[in-house]
Design an enzyme around this catalytic site. Structure first.
Site, PDB file in Angstrom:
ATOM      1  N   MET A 166      59.510  39.898  81.240  1.00 32.92           N
ATOM      2  CA  MET A 166      59.160  39.707  82.642  1.00 32.92           C
ATOM      3  C   MET A 166      60.353  39.275  83.487  1.00 32.92           C
ATOM      4  O   MET A 166      61.283  38.646  82.977  1.00 32.92           O
ATOM      5  CB  MET A 166      58.073  38.623  82.754  1.00 32.92           C
ATOM      6  CG  MET A 166      56.767  38.971  82.075  1.00 32.92           C
ATOM      7  SD  MET A 166      55.854  37.485  81.549  1.00 32.92           S
ATOM      8  CE  MET A 166      55.706  37.820  79.793  1.00 32.92           C
ATOM      9  N   CYS A 167      60.298  39.618  84.794  1.00 30.77           N
ATOM     10  CA  CYS A 167      61.258  39.091  85.757  1.00 30.77           C
ATOM     11  C   CYS A 167      62.676  39.537  85.394  1.00 30.77           C
ATOM     12  O   CYS A 167      62.947  40.721  85.293  1.00 30.77           O
ATOM     13  CB  CYS A 167      61.115  37.564  85.803  1.00 30.77           C
ATOM     14  SG  CYS A 167      61.975  36.731  87.136  1.00 30.77           S
ATOM     15  N   ILE A 168      63.595  38.608  85.147  1.00 28.69           N
ATOM     16  CA  ILE A 168      64.976  38.930  84.796  1.00 28.69           C
ATOM     17  C   ILE A 168      65.149  39.108  83.288  1.00 28.69           C
ATOM     18  O   ILE A 168      66.197  39.586  82.833  1.00 28.69           O
ATOM     19  CB  ILE A 168      65.937  37.834  85.327  1.00 28.69           C
ATOM     20  CG1 ILE A 168      67.411  38.305  85.283  1.00 28.69           C
ATOM     21  CG2 ILE A 168      65.749  36.529  84.557  1.00 28.69           C
ATOM     22  CD1 ILE A 168      67.710  39.537  86.102  1.00 28.69           C
ATOM     23  N   THR A 183      57.752  43.992  83.705  1.00 25.46           N
ATOM     24  CA  THR A 183      57.154  43.840  85.040  1.00 25.46           C
ATOM     25  C   THR A 183      58.053  42.948  85.885  1.00 25.46           C
ATOM     26  O   THR A 183      58.707  42.026  85.347  1.00 25.46           O
ATOM     27  CB  THR A 183      55.727  43.263  84.950  1.00 25.46           C
ATOM     28  OG1 THR A 183      55.072  43.391  86.231  1.00 25.46           O
ATOM     29  CG2 THR A 183      55.716  41.797  84.538  1.00 25.46           C
TER      30      THR A 183
END
Length: 217
Positions: free
Chosen positions: A135-137, A190
């Site tokens: 997720m994210c970074i 995501t």
């Protein structure tokens, strides 16, 4: 299904694991009746950030495992005890800790290296064909783990996307509520708080990610 593993990188968006993303992942798994175990590397954070001011807390040191234990309510193990053979899938929430403590992407960008124990564990899940959700970074880790044009997303930030492409990944632009799936690698990503404006927005994509990862087990 056996337990799944969640890899945390501290506690707090600016220097550790993103708390909302971590808790949303745990909540989604618990609501679906899936047991999980949290892990984190036993090492010092890159630095400590005062989350009220956003400034580096000079002279302060914190341990990634000890800080991540706050999110896990104490139920956490060092990554050295993570045997991928005992877990069905891997989840890696974001937060700058993923790019500062699990690897050095925040400092070295496309030339980053992953912490050796983290690399060993993540590659073990990848090489055994077990699904994973980043997720994210955190997909910056996945770019190094999977390589070979692995399909992933961090949302739509051009500079970050270009760095991942330079690491041999295929970046797919993605909205906050969506996921990107590399079916052959069983990798799901995501944007979460790379794009989310609030916890509700982050939850939509994370719930989709959890459902897709579980469907690939």
């Amino acid at each position: 299904m056996s337990k799944v593993a969640i890899l945390l990188s501290g506690c707090g968006v600016y220097d550790g694991a993103e708390i909302h993303e971590s808790v949303l992942t745990m909540l989604a798994l618990s609501q679906r009746g899936v047991a999980y175990q949290c892990f984190a590397p036993d090492l010092l954070q890159l630095h400590v950030i005062n989350h009220r001011t956003g400034e580096v807390a000079e002279g302060e040191q914190r341990n990634v495992l000890v800080e991540a234990a706050r999110i896990a309510r104490g139920d956490i193990l060092p990554i050295s005890e993570l045997d991928p053979a005992e877990y069905s899938a891997l989840f890696v929430p974001g937060g700058f800790g993923a790019a500062k403590n699990l690897c050095d992407f925040a400092v070295n960008g496309k030339n980053c290296e992953i912490q050796p124990q983290v690399m060993e564990v993540c590659q073990a899940f990848a090489n055994s064909g077990k699904p994973a959700g980043y997720m994210c970074i955190a997909p910056a880790l996945a770019a190094r783990v999977y390589g070979q044009q692995v399909k992933l997303t961090i949302g739509n930030d051009p500079a970050t996307a270009d760095a991942l492409v330079a690491m041999d990944a295929t970046h797919v632009s993605c909205q906050v509520q969506d996921i990107v799936v590399d079916e052959s690698r069983k990798l799901v990503t995501t944007p979460a708080y790379m794009l989310a404006q609030n916890i509700a927005e982050a939850a939509v994509g994370i719930n989709k990610l959890v459902d897709k990862v579980l469907s690939l087990v």
